[in-house]
Design a protein around this motif. Structure first.
Motif, PDB file in Angstrom:
ATOM      1  N   HIS A  67       0.429  -1.300   0.374  1.00 46.67           N
ATOM      2  CA  HIS A  67      -0.224  -0.022   0.093  1.00 46.67           C
ATOM      3  C   HIS A  67       1.104   1.693   0.129  1.00 46.67           C
ATOM      4  O   HIS A  67       0.406   2.292  -0.322  1.00 46.67           O
ATOM      5  CB  HIS A  67      -1.019   0.006   1.268  1.00 46.67           C
ATOM      6  N   CYS A 186      -2.308   9.150   7.282  1.00 42.97           N
ATOM      7  CA  CYS A 186      -3.037   9.323   5.876  1.00 42.97           C
ATOM      8  C   CYS A 186      -3.261   7.437   6.517  1.00 42.97           C
ATOM      9  O   CYS A 186      -3.810   7.046   5.727  1.00 42.97           O
ATOM     10  CB  CYS A 186      -1.802   8.480   4.974  1.00 42.97           C
ATOM     11  N   ASP A 187      -3.489   6.805   6.967  1.00 44.78           N
ATOM     12  CA  ASP A 187      -3.943   5.494   7.283  1.00 44.78           C
ATOM     13  C   ASP A 187      -5.101   5.062   7.278  1.00 44.78           C
ATOM     14  O   ASP A 187      -5.905   4.853   6.658  1.00 44.78           O
ATOM     15  CB  ASP A 187      -2.883   4.696   8.615  1.00 44.78           C
ATOM     16  N   GLY A 190      -6.138   9.035   4.129  1.00 47.08           N
ATOM     17  CA  GLY A 190      -5.671   8.422   2.938  1.00 47.08           C
ATOM     18  C   GLY A 190      -5.349   9.625   2.419  1.00 47.08           C
ATOM     19  O   GLY A 190      -4.688  10.720   2.890  1.00 47.08           O
TER      20      GLY A 190
END
Length: 236
Positions: A67, A186-187, A190
């Motif tokens: 990812h 961000c996890d 996003g």
């Protein structure tokens, strides 16, 4: 590549009047530490290595995951599972073997921050958590090191130069960090992959300007909103 090929490699930046041969020599003799080899660290590492920064330290304790690849552009599918430091070493070696990359495969913490940061002229913080950002900032203040700061989330980013020639630092702008659990990251929310490319490139450019003794805006935070395509500066 032979030594005499320096001009050929770096000619397009040497041709810039404000850089020239003397500026390139400064770049090639500089020592820069990049904290984090992720979304921001990737374009920072890429452009500093391409410019010929002589010694490039990269500190990251994490490993490449699938990812990561939408934004962490120095890593590749065949390096998933490899430490990000080792992946960065491979990338830099293939891009510019003249750059000496020092991989630091450990987390910056209170026990090692001074020892690591003291060995570099400029610190570029591409970390993704507040505890590291504030620790790096406070260590730079203590050691009188210039700090290039950046952060990203979603479509938005921030860039600033801290602690340069007596300028203000992160705590002058944000005196205390919020708790990490209270902040989006961000996890969970996003980030669009091109955004760290923009912010990281801005951070790399500020770094190169400082190395070559060009002026940079101090005591100023640049806010970038790529969704509405707005750029704003805030003095502090």
């Amino acid at each position: 590549m032979k030594k005499e090929d320096h001009f050929s490699r770096y000619s397009r930046q040497i041709f810039i009047e404000e850089i020239g041969l003397e500026g390139q020599k400064k770049i090639m003799s500089s020592r820069v530490l990049v904290v984090g080899a992720g979304g921001l660290g990737s374009p920072i590492i890429q452009y500093l290595a391409a410019a010929g920064v002589g010694t490039l330290g990269v500190a990251d304790f994490d490993h490449v995951e699938l990812h990561n690849l939408n934004r962490q552009i120095i890593h590749t599918e065949n390096r998933v599972g490899l430490s990000k430091v080792k992946s960065a070493e491979t990338f830099v070696k293939e891009l510019n073997h003249q750059v000496k990359l020092i991989g630091i495969a450990e987390k910056i913490n209170r026990n090692n921050a001074e020892e690591i940061i003291s060995q570099y002229d400029i610190i570029v913080d591409g970390s993704d958590n507040f505890s590291t950002r504030y620790l790096v900032n406070d260590t730079c203040v203590k050691l009188k090191k210039t700090l290039i700061y950046g952060s990203i989330l979603g479509f938005s980013g921030q860039v600033a130069v801290f602690n340069h020639k007596g300028s203000k630092n992160l705590r002058d702008l944000f005196p205390e960090p919020p708790s990490d659990e209270d902040m989006p990251d961000c996890d969970s929310l996003g980030v669009l992959g091109a955004l760290p490319g923009i912010i990281g490139s801005m951070m790399a450019l500020q770094t190169l300007k400082i190395i070559t003794d060009l002026s940079v805006s101090l005591d100023q935070l640049t806010l970038v909103d790529t969704l509405d395509w707005r750029f704003q500066t805030i003095d502090f």
